[in-house]
Design a protein around this motif. Structure first.
Motif, PDB file in Angstrom:
ATOM      1  N   LEU A 452     -14.902 -28.070  75.562  1.00  0.00           N
ATOM      2  CA  LEU A 452     -15.744 -29.261  75.480  1.00  0.00           C
ATOM      3  C   LEU A 452     -16.868 -29.072  74.469  1.00  0.00           C
ATOM      4  N   LYS A 453     -17.368 -27.848  74.350  1.00  0.00           N
ATOM      5  CA  LYS A 453     -18.370 -27.560  73.319  1.00  0.00           C
ATOM      6  C   LYS A 453     -17.736 -27.662  71.938  1.00  0.00           C
ATOM      7  N   ASP A 454     -16.533 -27.102  71.805  1.00  0.00           N
ATOM      8  CA  ASP A 454     -15.839 -27.186  70.526  1.00  0.00           C
ATOM      9  C   ASP A 454     -15.565 -28.639  70.143  1.00  0.00           C
ATOM     10  N   LEU A 458     -20.153 -31.091  74.813  1.00  0.00           N
ATOM     11  CA  LEU A 458     -21.164 -30.320  75.539  1.00  0.00           C
ATOM     12  C   LEU A 458     -21.927 -29.462  74.541  1.00  0.00           C
ATOM     13  N   LEU A 459     -23.106 -29.015  74.955  1.00  0.00           N
ATOM     14  CA  LEU A 459     -23.946 -28.184  74.103  1.00  0.00           C
ATOM     15  C   LEU A 459     -24.291 -26.887  74.819  1.00  0.00           C
ATOM     16  N   ASP A 460     -24.709 -25.886  74.071  1.00  0.00           N
ATOM     17  CA  ASP A 460     -25.153 -24.628  74.668  1.00  0.00           C
ATOM     18  C   ASP A 460     -26.434 -24.843  75.454  1.00  0.00           C
ATOM     19  N   SER A 468     -25.668 -27.778  78.433  1.00  0.00           N
ATOM     20  CA  SER A 468     -26.375 -29.062  78.412  1.00  0.00           C
ATOM     21  C   SER A 468     -25.469 -30.132  77.823  1.00  0.00           C
ATOM     22  N   MET A 469     -25.898 -31.374  77.994  1.00  0.00           N
ATOM     23  CA  MET A 469     -25.128 -32.522  77.517  1.00  0.00           C
ATOM     24  C   MET A 469     -26.098 -33.487  76.842  1.00  0.00           C
ATOM     25  N   HIS A 470     -25.724 -33.952  75.680  1.00  0.00           N
ATOM     26  CA  HIS A 470     -26.552 -34.909  74.956  1.00  0.00           C
ATOM     27  C   HIS A 470     -26.718 -36.179  75.786  1.00  0.00           C
ATOM     28  N   ASP A 471     -27.911 -36.757  75.750  1.00  0.00           N
ATOM     29  CA  ASP A 471     -28.205 -37.919  76.586  1.00  0.00           C
ATOM     30  C   ASP A 471     -27.229 -39.069  76.340  1.00  0.00           C
ATOM     31  N   VAL A 472     -26.933 -39.345  75.082  1.00  0.00           N
ATOM     32  CA  VAL A 472     -26.023 -40.451  74.776  1.00  0.00           C
ATOM     33  C   VAL A 472     -24.611 -40.129  75.251  1.00  0.00           C
TER      34      VAL A 472
END
Length: 962
Positions: A452-454, A458-460, A468-472
């Motif tokens: 999912l990060k790739d 998702l984010l580190d 973490s996950m971007h708000d949008v």
């Protein structure tokens, strides 16, 4: 009559004098020559008009006109003008001489001769036109973005990625470069800007661009590339045939850049017709994708691009929305709108354009409401474009596991979410397929999260335990979950105006000030129920709440006051995961009736006793009692009855463990019970009294552990290790229990009686997996390692070594080590080791290629960092990775090394050199075998370590200047 006489005279002259006759014939045929000239001129004019029409048509089509045609047209216009002038002179030929008695033969002769010559030239021009094979050739106009750079904003957050792309384009060893990032983050804009600059700098003669898209049409991609190259394919030609022609063309170009945008899955470049690898020659390839793995599968060097900072986002928003954003009460709303876009350019631009020059406060408030309250309707309003772009990434997750886990990530509330919590939920919901143990499930979750990060969904997080996950992106995920799975979620609000209907499958209420759950509310399809209450707020929960939730699999009540759980909880016969983290709990005996429970988490809860009923959870695989600092009692035999338990977490949980056999009736658990857990693979535990350890307690090889014995629990978050051991023992006898822990990765040793040598006394094989070693407060240690007592290389994986308050330590290494010893060491810190004179010998220093930090503080006898004996050859220590050299309070310190110099050629942005001594002034600051002036020392550091002069002057000179 006169003309007839003249004609006869000319015929007679031609017979008597032939050469003169030929010249005089121009006079006789001057009318015919002029008529022929007019006829040829008319024909040439028609030919010119025809050619000019074709030229005009070709120019309108953007074609390049043949230079021969352009020259021909210029020549035609000129000769026609000359012919017209010549024809206009005919009147002069009729003027008579000798008082009008004789025609002007000279004028007629000149005019006729010119007409004949011009007629021949015109005829030749007309014949030349008939030989033109083509008037023009198609041109390939340059893309507008290659000239203007429109759309690119030079934000600070983009500079490093752009520069890295440019460096990669210059690197002859890199043929394929890929830029990845979430949908709408600006990948295409950035690579176009990189290409524009490269073209401007003449790095490439030609740049071609094609979009691949999520449903790739190879023929279309080939046509786009060929069109920009001026190539034409036959309609009947197949994809392989086109690929061969395109491949040959790109391969033969001297300097060309091919951009393939928006790649969604692994793409065989050769099947498209794009050279790669050793066949690239003058062709380089620049790719964009949302998924890093896709780029890596193509063999690309990958570079990521992130969202904009808050300041950059506001700058872009103001630019796109106009002056209205700065007006009065709109400014605060506009600031909130921009912030809700989360730095995602596509969202910022889309929202700004829709609100441009809008002065209505209601319009702005409605936009803000849509941003803060995601729903399925957001895909049709002002957010349609950014939301649809992200939903496309979700749709492209081919595996159901990935989609379900992604949606579950959006329901975890906080900006950063715990990997451990996600694991607990995934197991409880049955998201993971083909796993049977918690460790297998963890590996699967880690793999899916990485995917999912790739995919840029998702984010580190701050470390490996968080993501973490971007708000949008979260808003899109919640919208999808609400639309397709009847998920209900609220964040940072009060009581729901209306509780979810009976179709709801998952509920997430994060940081909401909910006062009560209504009586009689039923949710028969509910599988996931999560409430995160702020500050342990009291929440009225009906005792019969769970009657209407027969399918509930995961229940998480976090930070709530639950003096007693609702009695109806025993009806949750399908419950797999129960999390009561951070709660105030008293009576939890009813949990024992949840016989299918696999995950029980009471992390950081206020609870004093774990009742015997918990022992009935025979299917339990994971029990988390971490940070339950009030927990003192676990009923006897509870732990031993948990026969399926695989993972037990008891960090900072200070149980008063009892000795087995001290009394017939025990009131508390014994450590012996843990020996009976045959499936246990993970253990976190704090044992204050090392004397109660049972024999053979740690004979089993654990996969993961954090064990602290005889001391308080430390935070180990900075070390990403799976196996951590901290020992503070009161006798050497206790030490025998730890000889089997040879797979330890982080080891902290404190006050170990009778130990003088770490390797010899603990692990004669050199601690093959140890990454971090911390030894402190032990007066018995004389050395860390003695090569004569080690059968192989010592500390081969060690990255950091910390030695503190070892007052009798004489040497770190006694004798010569094997080459692989300490080969991965990056940091060494030594403090208050007063018998130590140096850190390493010259022979050892030669094998420290990774060493980056050296810190020595308060060691009274340290004279040098590296010492060379008489038997060792004098040479050069190449410490190229050193970034931090910190030397404080070393009264006998003389030099870094008395015999050798150091070299450091690697550039660094952040370096630190600190030389401090409270009791000694360096009369000759000869750190590196030279008695040098302050200026020379500064110059040396600057030239070898790329440290700024200002930094050194402020941190070094004041300490070491004479």
């Amino acid at each position: 009559m006169v003309d007839a006489v003249v004609t006869v005279a000319l015929e007679v002259a031609k017979c008597l004098f032939p050469p003169i006759g030929r010249q005089l014939s121009y006079v006789r045929k001057y009318k015919a020559n002029l008529e022929n000239l007019n006829k040829e001129t008319e024909k040439l004019t028609d030919a010119r008009d025809s050619i000019q029409k074709k030229v005009d048509d070709a120019r309108r089509n953007g074609d390049l006109i043949d230079k021969r045609v352009e020259s021909w047209l210029i020549g035609v216009d000129k000769i026609i003008a000359e012919a017209d002038t010549l024809t206009g002179e005919e009147e002069n030929a009729y003027k008579r001489c000798f008082k009008g008695l004789c025609p002007n033969l000279k004028k007629r002769y000149q005019l006729s001769q010119k007409a004949a010559t011009k007629e021949k030239s015109i005829a030749e021009l007309r014949e030349e036109a008939e030989k033109f094979a083509q008037i023009s050739c198609p041109t390939v106009p340059e893309e507008p973005w290659l000239r203007s750079g429109k759309g690119y904003e030079a934000f600070e957050s983009r500079i490093s990625t752009l520069q890295n792309v440019q460096k990669a384009l210059l690197d002859p060893d890199i043929s394929i470069i890929g830029v990845y990032g979430m949908g709408g983050v600006g990948k295409t804009t950035l690579v176009k800007e990189a290409a524009r600059r490269a073209k401007k700098d003449k790095l490439f003669d030609k740049v071609v661009f094609a979009e691949v898209s999520e449903t790739p049409d190879i023929r279309k991609v080939q046509e786009e590339l060929a069109d920009q190259l001026g190539m034409k394919f036959d309609e009947e030609s197949d994809v392989p045939g086109r690929a061969r022609r395109l491949y040959a063309r790109l391969q033969n170009e001297n300097k060309i850049l091919a951009i393939l945008d928006n790649i969604w899955e692994e793409l065989d470049l050769e099947k498209v017709g794009v050279p790669s690898g050793n066949d690239c020659r003058g062709c380089k390839v620049l790719l964009t994708a949302r998924d890093r793995h896709v780029l890596e599968s193509i063999g690309s060097k990958t570079l990521g691009i992130d969202v904009l900072s808050d300041e950059e986002a506001w700058t872009l928003f103001k630019k796109m929305v106009g002056d209205c954003a700065e007006n009065g009460e709109l400014k605060s709303i506009a600031t909130d709108v921009a912030k809700e876009c989360g730095g995602l350019p596509i969202a910022i631009v889309t929202l700004a354009k829709s609100l441009r020059n809008k002065s209505s406060v209601s319009t702005w408030k409605d936009a803000l409401r849509q941003l803060r309250s995601p729903s399925p309707w957001n895909f049709k309003g002002v957010l349609a474009k950014p939301y649809s772009a992200i939903e496309l990434s979700y749709n492209y997750l081919r595996e159901e596991e990935l989609q379900q886990l992604f949606l579950q990530c959006s329901l975890m509330g906080s900006p950063q979410a715990s990997m451990q919590d996600l694991l607990k939920y995934a197991i409880g919901l049955g998201i993971l397929k083909g796993v049977s143990t918690v460790e297998e499930a963890r590996d699967k979750v880690n793999t899916l999260v990485d995917q999912l990060k790739d995919a840029s969904l998702l984010l580190d997080g701050t470390n490996s335990y968080w993501f973490s996950m971007h708000d949008v992106v979260r808003d899109v995920a919640i919208s999808i979950a609400s639309r397709d799975y009847h998920v209900f979620t609220m964040r940072n609000e009060g009581d729901p105006r209306q509780w979810p209907d009976k179709k709801c499958s998952r509920i997430s209420l994060y940081d909401n000030t909910i006062s009560e759950i209504p009586q009689g509310w039923e949710c028969p399809q509910l599988e996931f129920f999560y409430i995160f209450a702020p500050n342990n707020s009291p929440l009225k929960i009906p005792d019969n709440i769970f009657i209407g939730m027969p399918k509930l699999k995961v229940l998480d009540f976090t930070r709530m006051r639950l003096l007693s759980l609702p009695s109806s909880i025993h009806l949750l016969t399908d419950l797999r995961t129960l999390c009561l983290d951070g709660c105030q709990l008293e009576d939890i005996r009813v949990i024992g009736e949840l016989r299918k429970l696999e995950i029980l988490s009471l992390q950081a809860s206020v609870i004093e006793q774990l009742p015997m009923e918990i022992g009935q959870l025979t299917q339990l695989k994971l029990l988390d009692l971490s940070y339950c600092s009030k927990l003192k009692v676990i009923a006897p035999n509870v732990l031993s009855n948990l026969s399926q338990l695989e993972e037990l977490y008891m960090a900072r949980c200070y149980i008063k463990w009892e000795h087995l056999g001290l009394s017939i009736e025990r009131s508390n658990a014994s450590l012996v019970e843990l020996k009976n857990l045959s499936r246990l693979t993970t253990l976190e535990i704090n044992i204050l009294d090392a004397g109660i350890l049972p024999s053979g307690f740690f004979s089993r090889k654990l996969e993961r552990y954090r064990i602290v014995v005889g001391s308080e629990w430390d935070r180990f978050d900075k070390y990403k290790t799976r196996r951590t051991l901290k020992l503070k023992l009161n006798s050497r006898t206790c030490l025998e229990e730890w000889r089997g822990m040879k797979n330890v990765e982080y080891l902290c040793l404190e006050e170990l009686p009778g130990l003088t040598n770490v390797l010899h006394d603990l692990d004669g094989e050199g601690f093959a997996e140890l990454k971090h070693l911390n030894i402190r407060n032990n007066p018995n240690f004389l050395r860390i390692v003695d090569p004569l007592q080690v059968r192989c290389g010592a500390f081969r994986m060690l990255e950091s070594l910390v030695l503190k308050n070892l007052i009798n330590l004489e040497t770190i290494c006694h004798g010569h080590l094997q080459a692989e010893s300490f080969c991965n060491l990056k940091t060494i810190k030594v403090e208050s080791c007063h018998k130590l004179k140096n850190l390493f010998s010259f022979s050892t220093a030669k094998f420290l290629p990774q060493l980056g930090t050296i810190e020595v503080t308060g060691c009274n006898n340290v004279e040098e960092i590296f010492v060379s004996s008489n038997e060792e050859a004098i040479g050069e220590i190449a410490l190229e990775q050193v970034r931090f050299l910190i030397l404080r309070t070393l009264p006998l310190f003389t030099s870094f090394s008395a015999f050798v110099k150091t070299t450091s050629t690697v550039e660094a942005k952040h370096n630190e050199i600190i030389l401090e001594n409270e009791n000694h002034i360096y009369t000759h600051p000869s750190l590196f075998n030279e008695k040098v002036s302050e200026q020379t020392l500064l110059s040396y550091f600057i030239s070898t370590t790329a440290i700024t002069r200002t930094h050194i002057e402020t941190t070094v000179c004041a300490a070491c200047a004479s």
